[in-house]
Design a protein around this motif. Structure first.
Motif, PDB file in Angstrom:
ATOM      1  N   TYR A 108       0.845  -1.210   0.000  1.00  0.00           N
ATOM      2  CA  TYR A 108       0.000   0.000   0.000  1.00  0.00           C
ATOM      3  C   TYR A 108       0.876   1.254   0.000  1.00  0.00           C
ATOM      4  CZ  TYR A 108      -3.536   3.395   1.337  1.00  0.00           C
ATOM      5  OH  TYR A 108      -4.360   4.491   1.371  1.00  0.00           O
ATOM      6  N   LEU A 109       1.891   1.245   0.839  1.00  0.00           N
ATOM      7  CA  LEU A 109       2.856   2.348   0.860  1.00  0.00           C
ATOM      8  C   LEU A 109       3.388   2.627  -0.543  1.00  0.00           C
ATOM      9  CD1 LEU A 109       5.038   4.175   2.356  1.00  0.00           C
ATOM     10  CD2 LEU A 109       6.440   2.125   2.419  1.00  0.00           C
ATOM     11  N   ALA A 110       3.629   1.551  -1.287  1.00  0.00           N
ATOM     12  CA  ALA A 110       4.246   1.666  -2.605  1.00  0.00           C
ATOM     13  C   ALA A 110       3.232   1.891  -3.724  1.00  0.00           C
ATOM     14  CB  ALA A 110       5.094   0.434  -2.884  1.00  0.00           C
ATOM     15  N   GLY A 111       1.992   2.216  -3.376  1.00  0.00           N
ATOM     16  CA  GLY A 111       1.054   2.634  -4.409  1.00  0.00           C
ATOM     17  C   GLY A 111      -0.067   1.670  -4.732  1.00  0.00           C
ATOM     18  N   PHE A 112      -0.055   0.469  -4.133  1.00  0.00           N
ATOM     19  CA  PHE A 112      -1.195  -0.425  -4.331  1.00  0.00           C
ATOM     20  C   PHE A 112      -2.445   0.246  -3.741  1.00  0.00           C
ATOM     21  CE2 PHE A 112       0.077  -4.934  -5.516  1.00  0.00           C
ATOM     22  CZ  PHE A 112       1.276  -4.551  -6.084  1.00  0.00           C
ATOM     23  N   ALA A 113      -3.602  -0.092  -4.346  1.00  0.00           N
ATOM     24  CA  ALA A 113      -4.833   0.560  -3.907  1.00  0.00           C
ATOM     25  C   ALA A 113      -5.467  -0.118  -2.714  1.00  0.00           C
ATOM     26  CB  ALA A 113      -5.837   0.577  -5.067  1.00  0.00           C
ATOM     27  N   ALA A 114      -5.253  -1.433  -2.588  1.00  0.00           N
ATOM     28  CA  ALA A 114      -5.957  -2.190  -1.550  1.00  0.00           C
ATOM     29  C   ALA A 114      -5.271  -3.531  -1.350  1.00  0.00           C
ATOM     30  CB  ALA A 114      -7.410  -2.411  -1.954  1.00  0.00           C
ATOM     31  N   ALA A 141      -6.001  -4.190   7.487  1.00  0.00           N
ATOM     32  CA  ALA A 141      -6.967  -3.109   7.688  1.00  0.00           C
ATOM     33  C   ALA A 141      -7.065  -2.771   9.167  1.00  0.00           C
ATOM     34  CB  ALA A 141      -8.338  -3.514   7.152  1.00  0.00           C
ATOM     35  N   ALA A 142      -7.189  -3.823   9.998  1.00  0.00           N
ATOM     36  CA  ALA A 142      -7.366  -3.596  11.433  1.00  0.00           C
ATOM     37  C   ALA A 142      -6.133  -2.935  12.043  1.00  0.00           C
ATOM     38  CB  ALA A 142      -7.649  -4.930  12.133  1.00  0.00           C
ATOM     39  N   ARG A 143      -4.960  -3.365  11.606  1.00  0.00           N
ATOM     40  CA  ARG A 143      -3.738  -2.909  12.262  1.00  0.00           C
ATOM     41  C   ARG A 143      -3.196  -1.611  11.671  1.00  0.00           C
ATOM     42  NH1 ARG A 143       0.899  -7.480  12.936  1.00  0.00           N
ATOM     43  NH2 ARG A 143      -0.927  -8.775  13.368  1.00  0.00           N
ATOM     44  N   HIS A 144      -3.289  -1.483  10.346  1.00  0.00           N
ATOM     45  CA  HIS A 144      -2.618  -0.364   9.682  1.00  0.00           C
ATOM     46  C   HIS A 144      -3.557   0.524   8.862  1.00  0.00           C
ATOM     47  CE1 HIS A 144       1.139  -2.218  10.863  1.00  0.00           C
ATOM     48  NE2 HIS A 144       0.892  -3.314  10.171  1.00  0.00           N
ATOM     49  N   GLY A 145      -4.839   0.190   8.818  1.00  0.00           N
ATOM     50  CA  GLY A 145      -5.774   1.023   8.065  1.00  0.00           C
ATOM     51  C   GLY A 145      -5.674   0.889   6.555  1.00  0.00           C
ATOM     52  N   GLY A 177       5.436  13.344  15.464  1.00  0.00           N
ATOM     53  CA  GLY A 177       5.123  13.906  14.150  1.00  0.00           C
ATOM     54  C   GLY A 177       5.760  13.191  12.981  1.00  0.00           C
ATOM     55  N   LEU A 178       6.171  11.936  13.173  1.00  0.00           N
ATOM     56  CA  LEU A 178       6.718  11.194  12.034  1.00  0.00           C
ATOM     57  C   LEU A 178       5.598  10.934  11.030  1.00  0.00           C
ATOM     58  CD1 LEU A 178       9.123   8.776  13.905  1.00  0.00           C
ATOM     59  CD2 LEU A 178       9.715  10.750  12.490  1.00  0.00           C
ATOM     60  N   PRO A 179       5.954  10.764   9.747  1.00  0.00           N
ATOM     61  CA  PRO A 179       4.916  10.647   8.720  1.00  0.00           C
ATOM     62  C   PRO A 179       3.995   9.454   8.936  1.00  0.00           C
ATOM     63  CG  PRO A 179       7.132  10.383   7.775  1.00  0.00           C
ATOM     64  CD  PRO A 179       7.309  10.800   9.180  1.00  0.00           C
ATOM     65  N   SER A 180       2.718   9.641   8.679  1.00  0.00           N
ATOM     66  CA  SER A 180       1.743   8.548   8.689  1.00  0.00           C
ATOM     67  C   SER A 180       1.960   7.692   7.441  1.00  0.00           C
ATOM     68  CB  SER A 180       0.335   9.126   8.661  1.00  0.00           C
ATOM     69  OG  SER A 180       0.121   9.750   7.395  1.00  0.00           O
ATOM     70  N   LEU A 181       1.276   6.564   7.395  1.00  0.00           N
ATOM     71  CA  LEU A 181       1.366   5.703   6.221  1.00  0.00           C
ATOM     72  C   LEU A 181       0.926   6.457   4.962  1.00  0.00           C
ATOM     73  CD1 LEU A 181       1.849   2.950   4.917  1.00  0.00           C
ATOM     74  CD2 LEU A 181      -0.384   2.206   5.764  1.00  0.00           C
ATOM     75  N   GLU A 182      -0.140   7.210   5.059  1.00  0.00           N
ATOM     76  CA  GLU A 182      -0.619   7.989   3.902  1.00  0.00           C
ATOM     77  C   GLU A 182       0.427   9.026   3.464  1.00  0.00           C
ATOM     78  OE1 GLU A 182      -3.243   7.409   2.124  1.00  0.00           O
ATOM     79  OE2 GLU A 182      -4.213   5.945   3.439  1.00  0.00           O
ATOM     80  N   GLU A 183       1.046   9.655   4.462  1.00  0.00           N
ATOM     81  CA  GLU A 183       2.064  10.658   4.125  1.00  0.00           C
ATOM     82  C   GLU A 183       3.294  10.014   3.496  1.00  0.00           C
ATOM     83  OE1 GLU A 183       0.867  13.911   7.612  1.00  0.00           O
ATOM     84  OE2 GLU A 183       2.347  12.332   8.030  1.00  0.00           O
ATOM     85  N   LEU A 203       6.703   8.865  -1.205  1.00  0.00           N
ATOM     86  CA  LEU A 203       7.280   7.967  -2.210  1.00  0.00           C
ATOM     87  C   LEU A 203       6.837   8.369  -3.614  1.00  0.00           C
ATOM     88  CD1 LEU A 203       8.823   5.502  -3.157  1.00  0.00           C
ATOM     89  CD2 LEU A 203       6.812   4.100  -2.639  1.00  0.00           C
ATOM     90  N   ARG A 204       5.565   8.688  -3.746  1.00  0.00           N
ATOM     91  CA  ARG A 204       5.051   9.077  -5.063  1.00  0.00           C
ATOM     92  C   ARG A 204       5.840  10.276  -5.600  1.00  0.00           C
ATOM     93  NH1 ARG A 204       2.190  12.183  -7.739  1.00  0.00           N
ATOM     94  NH2 ARG A 204       1.824  13.647  -6.032  1.00  0.00           N
ATOM     95  N   ARG A 205       6.079  11.256  -4.736  1.00  0.00           N
ATOM     96  CA  ARG A 205       6.849  12.435  -5.158  1.00  0.00           C
ATOM     97  C   ARG A 205       8.296  12.071  -5.471  1.00  0.00           C
ATOM     98  NH1 ARG A 205       4.498  17.567  -3.307  1.00  0.00           N
ATOM     99  NH2 ARG A 205       2.505  17.065  -2.341  1.00  0.00           N
ATOM    100  N   ASN A 206       8.864  11.192  -4.662  1.00  0.00           N
ATOM    101  CA  ASN A 206      10.246  10.762  -4.907  1.00  0.00           C
ATOM    102  C   ASN A 206      10.386  10.113  -6.273  1.00  0.00           C
ATOM    103  OD1 ASN A 206      12.353  11.113  -2.866  1.00  0.00           O
ATOM    104  ND2 ASN A 206      10.859  10.185  -1.479  1.00  0.00           N
ATOM    105  N   LEU A 207       9.393   9.317  -6.643  1.00  0.00           N
ATOM    106  CA  LEU A 207       9.483   8.604  -7.922  1.00  0.00           C
ATOM    107  C   LEU A 207       9.250   9.554  -9.098  1.00  0.00           C
ATOM    108  CD1 LEU A 207       7.822   5.219  -6.979  1.00  0.00           C
ATOM    109  CD2 LEU A 207      10.233   5.655  -7.487  1.00  0.00           C
ATOM    110  N   VAL A 208       8.543  10.639  -8.849  1.00  0.00           N
ATOM    111  CA  VAL A 208       8.416  11.666  -9.894  1.00  0.00           C
ATOM    112  C   VAL A 208       9.747  12.399 -10.060  1.00  0.00           C
ATOM    113  CG1 VAL A 208       7.296  13.874 -10.457  1.00  0.00           C
ATOM    114  CG2 VAL A 208       5.920  11.969  -9.568  1.00  0.00           C
ATOM    115  N   ALA A 209      10.493  12.510  -8.945  1.00  0.00           N
ATOM    116  CA  ALA A 209      11.700  13.342  -8.972  1.00  0.00           C
ATOM    117  C   ALA A 209      12.913  12.656  -9.592  1.00  0.00           C
ATOM    118  CB  ALA A 209      12.030  13.793  -7.549  1.00  0.00           C
ATOM    119  N   ILE A 210      12.938  11.343  -9.652  1.00  0.00           N
ATOM    120  CA  ILE A 210      14.148  10.722 -10.219  1.00  0.00           C
ATOM    121  C   ILE A 210      14.113  10.799 -11.744  1.00  0.00           C
ATOM    122  CG2 ILE A 210      14.682   9.218  -8.271  1.00  0.00           C
ATOM    123  CD1 ILE A 210      13.414   6.889  -9.791  1.00  0.00           C
ATOM    124  N   PRO A 211      15.287  10.778 -12.376  1.00  0.00           N
ATOM    125  CA  PRO A 211      15.318  10.798 -13.848  1.00  0.00           C
ATOM    126  C   PRO A 211      14.493   9.643 -14.411  1.00  0.00           C
ATOM    127  CG  PRO A 211      17.533  11.014 -12.918  1.00  0.00           C
ATOM    128  CD  PRO A 211      16.620  10.690 -11.786  1.00  0.00           C
TER     129      PRO A 211
END
Lengths: 429, 429
Positions: free
Chosen positions: B173-179, B186-190, B389-395, B400-408
Motif C-alpha cells: 500500500y505504501l508503494a502505491g497499491f490501492a488495496a 486493515a485492522a492494524r494499519h488502516g 510527528g513522524l509521517p503517517s502511512l498515507e504521508e 514515495l510518489r513524489r520521490n518517484l516523480v523526482a528521479i530521472p
C-alpha cells in the motif's frame, strides 16, 4: 493488532460466507484440500512443515468483539455475516500429511471437512503457514543432504520478517539443521541456539587481540572466534595465541571459503590446534555447501538462502474445494485444473524399504495397502479438537530423516529432475 | 511465545554483550549503521519501508521475567549479562531515512547511536523488519510504475508467513497499491481491503448462474464476479444476464490474460456492460503487468510476486558498527568492506526538481545544502523516545510518489541497470 488469528484472512472468504448464508448453501458439507501443483525448480520432493502451527493457529481462530469491530469498519460485510462470525467455532475434521513427511505434486497434504461456512474461512491462514514453513523445510532438507553429516547452523533471522524468522528456525531444525541463532525459536519451540560474536565485537576493541581475550575470558576457550575482521592468517594466529590449542572453533565469513578453509585447517594444525573446528558462513546455499564437501570444514552457518527457501520462498500450495455434499467438484476452465473428490494417499515401498510410488486415491474408495506400504495422511483434528499424540518437533525431525533414507538415491540429487517417486492418481470410483 | 520483541535476536548479540560487560567496553559510545551494499538484480532504486514498525518493535524490546527465564535456559549466558538485561532500556538516538524515501547502494538508511550494550542488541530485529518491508515495497513500487495508473490489489497473503503477510500488505500500500485482501492489515494499519469471491463459491453451488445470483443478491450488482470457473465466455454472458449491465467487474484468474482481457472487454461492450471493469489476476509480476499495458484492463490482482519481493525476498541490508567513541571503524579483510564513520546524506536536485545525486558524507563534516537539495535522514528516536510527528502511512505513500516523480525517467525502467542517481561518498574529514 488483534490477539487472535481470525483476521489473517482474505476479505473474499467473508463475502463468500455472507452470500452463502443468505442463500442457504453455507451449511453444505464440503472438503477443501491443500496440494501443490508442482515442486519448484525441478526439485525432487517437498517437506511438510508447520502442521502444529496450523493447529495452534486454528485454536486461536475466533471472532471476538475486537475482530467484529474491525470487520464492521471495512463496510464490506452485512450484519448477517458479522452475527454469524461472533459464534463461529470450527467443528470439522482435518486429515493430513504429518510434519516431516515428503510430498509430491498433487499430494493431498491437508484435507479440511465441515460446513462451507467453517472451512472456507481457513484458506488464507492454513496456506500462509504451510506455504512458508514447507518452503523453508524443503530448502533446508537439501542443505542437510549437501552437508553430508556436517553441522548446519541457521542464522538467517535478519533476512526475513521477524516472525517468519522464528518459524524458519523451527522449519530448518525440523529439516536437520543442528541449531539456530534465533532466541525466540528456543523459547517458543525448543530449538537449540548457538552464536558467539560478530565483527562488531572486534571493532569495538582497540585490537583484535583484546577482543579475543575478552571473548575467551567471558565465554571460555571452547568458544568460536571470528577471525576475518582484518587479516585471516593473523587472526588465526592471534586466536590460538590467546585461547591456546584448545580453542573451540574459528569462523570465517568472507573470501573464497574453500581456499580459506584449507589454509585455516593447515594453519591451525601447524599451531597444534588440531581439534579446533573450522566454521564457514557467508552466502552459502545447498550448492555452495555441496561444493565444499572436499574441504576441511566442520560446520556451516547458513542465512539468507535457507530463510528465503533458496530461490523458492513459497511452496505454491493451494486450498481448493474438492467435494460438496459427497459430490466431487473441480474448476475446469484452464491449465489450473484440479482433481475433484476428497483424497487420501498410500506410499508403496519395496520390501527393502525403498519408496517406489505414491498412490493418490478417492478417500471413499478401497485401496490395497501392502505389508510394506503406508497410508500417508493421519487424523489431525476431529470435530474441532486436535487429535492427541501428534508427533513432537523431534519426532517429526526423525520422521523426515527416515523418509529421506527411504527415497531412491536419485531423489536426493540437487540437480533439477523428476520427483523422487512417481505419483499415480486412482480417482475413478 | 513471549509478548515482547527482545528475543527476536541472535544469540551472539547477547554473548558479545556478556563479554563486553566483563571487560568494560559495553559502555563505549557506538554508532551502528544500516545500509545495502547493492540493489538486487540491477534494480535502480530501493524503497524505505517499515520504519514505524521498527519504532514500535523497539518500544516492546524489554527483557522481562519470561525472556530472562528463556535466556537462562539456553545455558549460553552468564548471570552478569542476565542481570544487566533485566534493567535494559534503549536510551540512544536513531536517525534515518523516513518511510517512502528512496535508497541506493551505501545509503545510510538507519543510524543507531548509544552504548555498545544498547545498540548491539538491536541488529536482528531492525534488520528483520527493514529487510522484509523494504524488499516488498521496492518490488511493489515497480509494479505501480508498470500499472501506469491502473488499480493494483495485493492478494498474496497466502503465499507468505501469516505475519509477514500483514506487513507485506502495508508495504505494498505504501508503494502505491490501492488495496489488499488482508483483513488484519486493515485492522492494524488502516489499509483498504477488497475481495468478493473465489472459485470455491461457484463450485459450492449447483450452477454458475446460481452462484452469481447468490453473490449479486448479497453483495449488490456493483460486485466483482469471477467468471473463469468453467467457460469464460459463458461465464461473462451469465454474469451480465444475472447482474445486468451495471455489473461492477468481472475477474479472470487463468488463461492467456491479454487475450482474455480483450475478449472480455469486447463481449462486455457487446452486452451493453460498457462500464463493467475487467480485473486480471494469476501469477502477475511487474513485467507481466507492463506487458498488459495495451490491453483493456482496469485492475490487477497481484499475489506471490509482490509478497516475495519479485525475485528479491530480502533487501540485503546489514547493520554495521561504524564508529566507536568518535573513531571510525570498519572491517577490512575482504570484498565485504564497509565505510567507517557515522554518516548522513544530501540529495541534490536540479532547479526543475529532478534528483541528480546522493551525497553521503561524515555526519560531523560540514556539507553544502543548496536551495534545491534535501538532507535525507530525519530524527526518529531521541534519548530512547520516538520523535513526534513522524509521517503517517498515507504521508509516506505520498512522499514515495513524489520521490518517484523526482528521479530521472531512466530510473523507472524495469530493465537492469545502474542506480537511478549516482551516490558520491565524501568521507574524508
Amino acid at each position: 493488532m488483534t490477539s487472535g488469528t481470525a483476521l489473517m484472512t482474505d476479505q473474499y472468504e467473508l463475502t463468500m460466507l455472507d452470500a452463502a448464508l443468505a442463500d442457504g448453501t453455507a451449511d453444505r458439507r464440503c472438503t477443501f484440500e491443500v496440494f501443490a501443483r508442482s515442486l519448484p525448480h525441478g526439485r525432487r520432493y517437498g517437506v511438510v512443515a508447520g502442521v502444529p502451527r496450523v493447529l495452534e493457529a486454528l485454536g486461536r481462530f475466533r471472532f471476538g468483539d475486537e475482530e467484529i469491530a474491525a470487520l464492521r469498519a471495512t463496510g464490506a460485510l452485512s450484519g448477517r455475516v458479522l452475527d454469524h462470525l461472533a459464534g463461529l467455532h470450527f467443528a470439522g475434521d482435518v486429515v493430513g500429511y504429518p510434519e516431516g513427511e515428503l510430498y509430491f505434486p498433487g499430494s493431498p497434504i491437508l484435507s479440511v471437512t465441515g460446513t462451507f461456512a467453517e472451512c472456507v474461512l481457513l484458506e488464507t491462514l492454513v496456506l500462509s503457514i504451510l506455504n512458508h514453513d514447507c518452503a523453508i523445510a524443503s530448502a533446508a532438507a537439501r542443505m542437510t543432504t549437501a552437508a553430508a553429516g556436517r553441522r548446519l547452523i541457521e542464522m538467517g533471522s535478519r533476512r526475513t520478517h521477524e516472525e517468519a524468522a522464528v518459524a524458519a528456525a523451527r522449519a530448518a531444525y525440523l529439516a536437520g539443521f543442528a541449531a539456530t541463532s534465533n532466541l525466540e525459536a528456543a523459547a517458543r519451540h525448543g530449538v537449540p541456539t548457538t552464536g558467539t560474536s560478530a565483527h562488531a565485537f572486534t571493532l569495538l576493541h582497540d585490537s583484535e587481540e583484546e577482543a579475543f581475550r575478552a571473548q575467551v575470558a567471558a565465554l571460555g576457550v571452547g568458544t568460536t572466534l571470528l577471525v576475518d575482521t582484518y587479516d585471516i592468517t593473523e587472526g588465526i594466529e592471534t586466536a590460538v595465541r590467546v585461547a591456546g590449542p584448545e580453542l573451540g572453533a574459528v569462523r570465517i565469513d568472507s573470501g573464497d571459503l574453500g581456499v580459506m578453509a584449507q589454509r585455516a585447517r593447515a594453519q591451525l594444525d601447524s599451531l597444534g590446534a588440531t581439534g579446533t573446528r573450522v566454521v564457514l558462513s557467508g552466502d552459502l546455499d545447498e550448492h555452495a555447501i555441496a561444493g565444499l564437501r572436499a574441504e576441511p570444514v566442520d560446520a556451516y552457518g547458513v542465512g539468507t538462502s535457507v530463510v528465503t527457501g533458496s530461490g523458492a520462498p513459497t511452496a505454491g500450495m493451494v486450498y481448493k474445494l474438492v467435494e460438496v455434499e459427497g459430490r466431487p467438484v473441480a474448476k475446469r476452465s484452464s491449465s489450473k485444473e484440479s482433481r475433484g473428490g476428497a483424497k487420501s494417499a498410500v506410499r508403496r515401498h519395496k520390501p527393502t524399504g525403498t519408496a517406489v510410488e505414491e498412490v493418490v486415491h478417492r478417500r471413499d474408495a478401497a485401496i490395497e495397502v501392502g505389508e510394506h506400504d503406508r497410508v500417508v495422511p493421519v487424523d489431525l483434528v476431529k470435530a474441532g479438537e486436535p487429535v492427541a499424540g501428534l508427533p513432537s518437533l523431534e519426532e517429526a525431525r526423525e520422521h523426515l530423516r527416515r523418509n529421506l533414507v527411504a527415497i531412491p538415491w536419485e531423489g536426493l540429487k540437487l540437480s533439477r529432475g523428476e520427483p523422487a517417486i512417481p505419483t499415480t492418481f486412482v480417482l475413478d470410483r
